[in-house]
Design an enzyme around this catalytic site. Structure first.
Site, short mmCIF file in Angstrom:
data_model
loop_
_atom_site.label_atom_id
_atom_site.label_comp_id
_atom_site.label_asym_id
_atom_site.label_seq_id
_atom_site.Cartn_x
_atom_site.Cartn_y
_atom_site.Cartn_z
N TYR A 128 33.58 27.21 61.12
CA TYR A 128 33.83 28.60 61.51
C TYR A 128 34.07 29.47 60.27
O TYR A 128 34.73 29.02 59.33
CB TYR A 128 35.06 28.68 62.41
CG TYR A 128 34.84 28.03 63.75
CD1 TYR A 128 34.41 28.77 64.84
CD2 TYR A 128 35.07 26.67 63.92
CE1 TYR A 128 34.20 28.17 66.06
CE2 TYR A 128 34.86 26.07 65.15
CZ TYR A 128 34.42 26.83 66.21
OH TYR A 128 34.21 26.22 67.42
N SER A 156 44.55 19.43 68.17
CA SER A 156 44.56 19.50 69.63
C SER A 156 45.51 18.47 70.20
O SER A 156 45.51 17.31 69.78
CB SER A 156 43.14 19.27 70.17
OG SER A 156 42.33 20.38 69.89
N ASP A 206 35.94 32.00 60.16
CA ASP A 206 37.37 32.29 60.15
C ASP A 206 38.07 31.18 60.94
O ASP A 206 38.47 31.38 62.09
CB ASP A 206 37.59 33.66 60.82
CG ASP A 206 39.04 34.08 60.72
OD1 ASP A 206 39.77 33.49 59.90
OD2 ASP A 206 39.44 34.97 61.50
N PRO A 207 38.18 30.00 60.30
CA PRO A 207 38.67 28.86 61.09
C PRO A 207 40.13 29.00 61.51
O PRO A 207 40.93 29.57 60.78
CB PRO A 207 38.50 27.66 60.15
CG PRO A 207 38.23 28.20 58.80
CD PRO A 207 37.94 29.66 58.89
N SER A 208 40.43 28.50 62.67
CA SER A 208 41.81 28.42 63.12
C SER A 208 42.14 26.92 63.08
O SER A 208 41.83 26.18 64.01
CB SER A 208 41.90 28.97 64.54
OG SER A 208 43.09 28.56 65.13
N PHE A 209 42.73 26.49 61.94
CA PHE A 209 43.01 25.05 61.78
C PHE A 209 44.08 24.63 62.79
O PHE A 209 45.11 25.31 62.93
CB PHE A 209 43.49 24.77 60.36
CG PHE A 209 42.46 25.09 59.31
CD1 PHE A 209 41.30 24.36 59.22
CD2 PHE A 209 42.66 26.14 58.42
CE1 PHE A 209 40.33 24.65 58.27
CE2 PHE A 209 41.70 26.45 57.46
CZ PHE A 209 40.54 25.70 57.39
N HIS A 210 43.86 23.54 63.43
CA HIS A 210 44.80 23.12 64.47
C HIS A 210 44.66 21.63 64.75
O HIS A 210 43.67 21.00 64.35
CB HIS A 210 44.51 23.89 65.77
CG HIS A 210 43.17 23.55 66.34
ND1 HIS A 210 42.01 24.18 65.95
CD2 HIS A 210 42.79 22.62 67.25
CE1 HIS A 210 40.98 23.67 66.59
NE2 HIS A 210 41.43 22.71 67.39
N HIS A 236 43.78 14.67 65.22
CA HIS A 236 43.09 15.03 63.98
C HIS A 236 43.04 16.53 63.79
O HIS A 236 43.23 17.30 64.74
CB HIS A 236 41.67 14.45 63.97
CG HIS A 236 40.79 15.08 65.01
ND1 HIS A 236 40.56 14.52 66.24
CD2 HIS A 236 40.11 16.25 65.01
CE1 HIS A 236 39.77 15.31 66.94
NE2 HIS A 236 39.48 16.38 66.22
N LEU A 237 42.76 16.91 62.57
CA LEU A 237 42.59 18.32 62.23
C LEU A 237 41.15 18.48 61.72
O LEU A 237 40.81 17.97 60.64
CB LEU A 237 43.61 18.69 61.15
CG LEU A 237 43.80 20.15 60.80
CD1 LEU A 237 45.16 20.36 60.17
CD2 LEU A 237 42.74 20.65 59.83
N SER A 238 40.32 19.15 62.47
CA SER A 238 38.89 19.22 62.14
C SER A 238 38.62 20.14 60.96
O SER A 238 39.19 21.23 60.87
CB SER A 238 38.09 19.76 63.33
OG SER A 238 38.20 18.90 64.41
P1 AMP Z 1 39.15 19.98 67.77
O1 AMP Z 1 40.46 19.55 68.34
O2 AMP Z 1 39.20 20.14 66.27
O3 AMP Z 1 38.04 19.09 68.20
O4 AMP Z 1 38.85 21.45 68.29
C1 AMP Z 1 38.82 21.76 69.67
C2 AMP Z 1 37.80 22.82 69.91
O5 AMP Z 1 38.23 24.06 69.36
C3 AMP Z 1 36.44 22.56 69.30
O6 AMP Z 1 35.51 22.40 70.35
C4 AMP Z 1 36.15 23.81 68.50
O7 AMP Z 1 34.82 24.17 68.63
C5 AMP Z 1 37.06 24.83 69.15
N1 AMP Z 1 37.33 26.05 68.40
C6 AMP Z 1 37.19 27.25 68.94
N2 AMP Z 1 37.47 28.21 68.04
C7 AMP Z 1 37.82 27.61 66.88
C8 AMP Z 1 38.21 28.08 65.59
N3 AMP Z 1 38.30 29.37 65.31
N4 AMP Z 1 38.49 27.17 64.63
C9 AMP Z 1 38.41 25.85 64.93
N5 AMP Z 1 38.04 25.35 66.13
C10 AMP Z 1 37.73 26.21 67.12
#
Ligand code: AMP
Length: 265
Positions: free
Chosen positions: A202, A210, A204-208, A120-122
């Site tokens: 966040y 995991s 300044d989110p870093s969309f990703h 997923h992309l949070s």
């Molecule tokens: P997720 O895979 O979306 O659950 O994200 C994994 C972890 O990345 C989460 O625990 C977030 O809190 C952490 N995280 C740390 N920095 C960031 C950022 N800048 N933007 C989004 N997620 C972040």
């Protein structure tokens, strides 16, 4: 390090069961038209459950089975034993009536090491919603999302993430296209979160997405091998590996219920 196959970076209730479109399964309540609900059908008001629990055993008449089945347990029995959750530690204490809630785009794809799973992309952090707030929260999200259109996003840059509690480290693939549209959706989600006095995403989110995770803070160690891992991604067969995400349906998971918000083309 484990491959990610979970629905939250914090902790989750049990997974949703079957899908029922447009109608809450137990009370025939109509849900918002473009908001479909997965779940176990346990949408019963907490007050009703409390009344059943509070009546004294001596005065209590046995309830027919068909009535009991209308009010199944909303919440899974909780355990604090982290060994039963792959070593993960709960980010906040579980309390009855509190529903761990987060918003995300589902992502189904195959990578070299992982089978297709629930990636997923949070678009939100995990927040805690009281049960009676779920429906207005969902309505608010639905209203805000009306102007949002479906889009495609791609990710190809490996990055290491750690949760706020520094109890889990993630190897993620960061988004390289679709950032502006994702920010747009975050703005909508943040507005709802603010209305409900909950933490926004966040600044300044870093969309990703995991790909893998491990227990503990291994940011330094993982970052050290990032270059090597990125080379594997970049030299994937004939061309660099790119992860394509069709952001066509936003989802919000609250406890064991999953609400779906299809976006218009
Ligand atoms: P997720 O895979 O979306 O659950 O994200 C994994 C972890 O990345 C989460 O625990 C977030 O809190 C952490 N995280 C740390 N920095 C960031 C950022 N800048 N933007 C989004 N997620 C972040």
């Amino acid at each position: 390090m484990m491959l990610v196959g979970y629905s939250s970076s914090s902790d989750e209730e049990s997974d949703a069961g079957g899908v029922q479109a447009g109608v809450a399964p137990d009370h025939n309540k109509t849900f918002p038209r473009n908001c479909l609900q997965d779940g176990d059908g346990s949408d019963c008001p907490t007050t009703k459950k409390l009344k059943i629990e509070k009546s004294s055993p001596s005065t209590r008449l046995p309830l027919p089975g068909c009535l009991l089945s209308m009010f199944p347990e909303d919440e899974e029995p909780q355990t604090e034993d982290s060994s039963l959750h792959d070593g993960r530690i709960r980010s906040f204490k579980h309390e009855r009536g509190n529903w761990a809630t987060y918003v995300y785009f589902p992502s189904a794809f195959g990578v070299v090491l992982a089978p297709q799973e629930e990636f997923h992309l949070s678009l939100s952090q995990t927040v805690v919603l009281r049960h009676h707030w779920i429906q207005p929260f969902i309505q608010s999200l639905k209203a805000g999302l009306t102007p949002c259109k479906r889009f495609v996003s791609s990710a190809s840059r490996l990055k290491v993430y750690c949760n706020a509690e520094k109890t889990r480290t993630f190897l993620g693939m960061e988004v390289v296209t679709g950032h502006a549209q994702l920010l747009n959706v975050v703005r909508v989600v943040d507005r709802t979160l603010t209305d409900f006095h909950l933490d926004t995403f966040y600044q300044d989110p870093s969309f990703h997405v995991s790909l893998a995770w491990c227990v503990g803070d291994f940011t330094v160690q993982l970052t050290q091998c990032l270059h090597e891992l990125q080379n594997l991604v970049d030299n994937h067969e004939e061309e660099p590996y790119q992860l394509w995400l069709d952001c066509a349906e936003l989802r919000c998971c609250a406890g064991n219920k999953t609400f779906r918000f299809p976006l218009d083309a």
